[in-house]
Design a protein around this motif. Sequence first.
Motif, short mmCIF file in Angstrom:
data_model
loop_
_atom_site.label_atom_id
_atom_site.label_comp_id
_atom_site.label_asym_id
_atom_site.label_seq_id
_atom_site.Cartn_x
_atom_site.Cartn_y
_atom_site.Cartn_z
N THR A 181 0.80 -1.22 0.26
CA THR A 181 0.01 -0.59 0.21
C THR A 181 1.37 1.31 -0.28
O THR A 181 0.41 2.28 0.96
CB THR A 181 -1.01 0.01 1.23
N MET A 184 -2.92 4.50 -2.33
CA MET A 184 -4.58 3.36 -2.67
C MET A 184 -4.73 2.90 -3.53
O MET A 184 -4.36 3.25 -4.72
CB MET A 184 -5.01 4.87 -1.86
N ARG A 187 -9.99 2.04 -5.07
CA ARG A 187 -11.99 1.82 -4.81
C ARG A 187 -12.73 2.36 -4.84
O ARG A 187 -13.50 3.75 -4.86
CB ARG A 187 -11.13 1.16 -2.96
N PHE A 198 -8.56 10.18 5.61
CA PHE A 198 -7.56 11.09 5.45
C PHE A 198 -7.89 12.43 5.13
O PHE A 198 -7.30 13.16 5.83
CB PHE A 198 -6.54 10.53 4.95
N PHE A 273 2.40 10.21 2.65
CA PHE A 273 2.23 9.64 2.40
C PHE A 273 2.93 8.57 1.55
O PHE A 273 3.02 6.63 1.64
CB PHE A 273 0.89 8.86 2.14
O1 173 Z 1 -7.29 1.45 3.54
C1 173 Z 1 -6.24 0.76 3.75
O2 173 Z 1 -6.38 -0.75 4.06
C2 173 Z 1 -5.34 0.83 3.99
O3 173 Z 1 -3.81 0.38 4.70
C3 173 Z 1 -4.99 2.26 3.83
C4 173 Z 1 -4.44 3.28 4.83
C5 173 Z 1 -3.24 4.64 3.88
C6 173 Z 1 -3.39 4.70 3.20
C7 173 Z 1 -4.37 4.59 1.53
C8 173 Z 1 -4.56 3.20 2.39
#
Ligand code: 173
Length: 427
Positions: A181, A184, A187, A198, A273
Amino acid sequence: MDGIGRREQALLYARGTYGHKPKVPVDADRLYEAAHKVMSPKAWGYVAGSAGRNRTDKANQDAFSRYPIIPRMLRDVSRRPMGVTLFGEEYASPLLFAPIGVLEMAHPLAEGAVASAARQLDMPMVLSTQGSTPMEAVAAALGPTKFWYQLYWSSSDALAQSLVQRAEAAGAKVLVVTLDTHAMGWRCMDLDEGFLPFALGQGIAQYTSDPVFTALAADRVAAGTRSLAPKQAPTLAAVWALASIIGHYPGKWWDKAFSPAPRAAVDTFLDVFPCPHLTWHDLAKLREWTRLPIVLKGIQSAEDARLALEHGVDGIGVSNHGGRQVDGAVASLDALEEVAREVGGKAPIIFDSGVRNGADVFKALALGASAVLVGRPWLYGLAIDGAQGARDVMARIAAELDLTMGLAGVAGVREITRECLKVPKVG
Ligand SMILES: O=C(O)C(=O)c1ccccc1
Ligand SMILES: Cc1cc2nc3c(=O)[nH]c(=O)nc-3n(C[C@H](O)[C@H](O)[C@H](O)COP(=O)(O)O)c2cc1C
């Protein structure tokens, strides 16, 4: 954990006798439906949704049907110890609470509630870097119950180092580095809702409680970085004024999203991130930062398992993140056997993705896992009934594992082997 099976089962039947149905359903499909009912569409989309058309999520769960258990008779199974040793530490069972971020979406007490569940069962939690509660507070709530820390290695090495060192200082036993990850996944449910927790400041408590991160965010404020695109500002100001006039102060949500300091935290998080440049060579840095055993989470091929061992890691995390990252990727259980063959007992394998009940845990252990992370099921329990719900789900999975062992003629988790399963059918 010895005896939990029999007690939990007796409890459910006893309550049933007096007409009480459990608030948190035992059946995995009903559990899913019940959680759906209590969660907002946004929260539901985030937790239940996976990548693309959810094919990997489905494949993860379906894969378990291809590995039938062969029950054996007339063996003494009156004692079925569940304890395991992982990285030199004793655990009461091979089950752990998987790292799950943004728990505040499922329940306001978030990690506080899960810590209470974990403590009641003495079952370890893996704390997420995307947590809703600073890790030190969760460690305190867990008391003597062990925990592991899951790292998202951000683009700032200084921040990653700080998170790792905080986790070690707080008493984590193992460092789990999630590799799948670095961005992301696609989704669709979140994209359709236009929802990213976030961006609202949810699930960034490990960051906002971190000195390296807050320094980065402060630099951003000092540099006067604009948070809003100039074109957005008048619209938002108008909405704000209108909301105030009609008396709907958007309150906490607004403050988190748009007041300068929290907004800087959100923007700083969104900056740091993604970490697509990470390679095998970076792993050496971890050894300088910490003495904790290191598990790589997200391994789905024998080749990557081999590389992981070559690079000196201590454990292999066979996971595809519950199908939340690559739609159409191999089912995690199908990846497990070839990874286990490659690892050949040289390191513990921590398995997850698709585990929904005790029989699933049994099969993962038979295919070579040393321990299993349970993900969405306890999260659904948490959404339905807080700490009690998360506890109930995990207790029942442990109970069903115990009963499955007994009825399959296996006297304890150490006795679960590949011979307990029939050769998988193709397809
Ligand atoms: O949603 C998730 O599965 C996840 O672990 C995550 C955490 C940070 C940013 C994107 C996904
Ligand atoms: C809502 C949600 C959030 C998650 N957050 C994280 C996380 O922060 N870190 C991580 O390593 N894995 C995270 N995961 C993945 C889980 O650790 C685990 O791999 C996954 O839930 C297994 O799939 P399953 O729940 O379908 O069994 C998350 C999963 C879900 C459902």
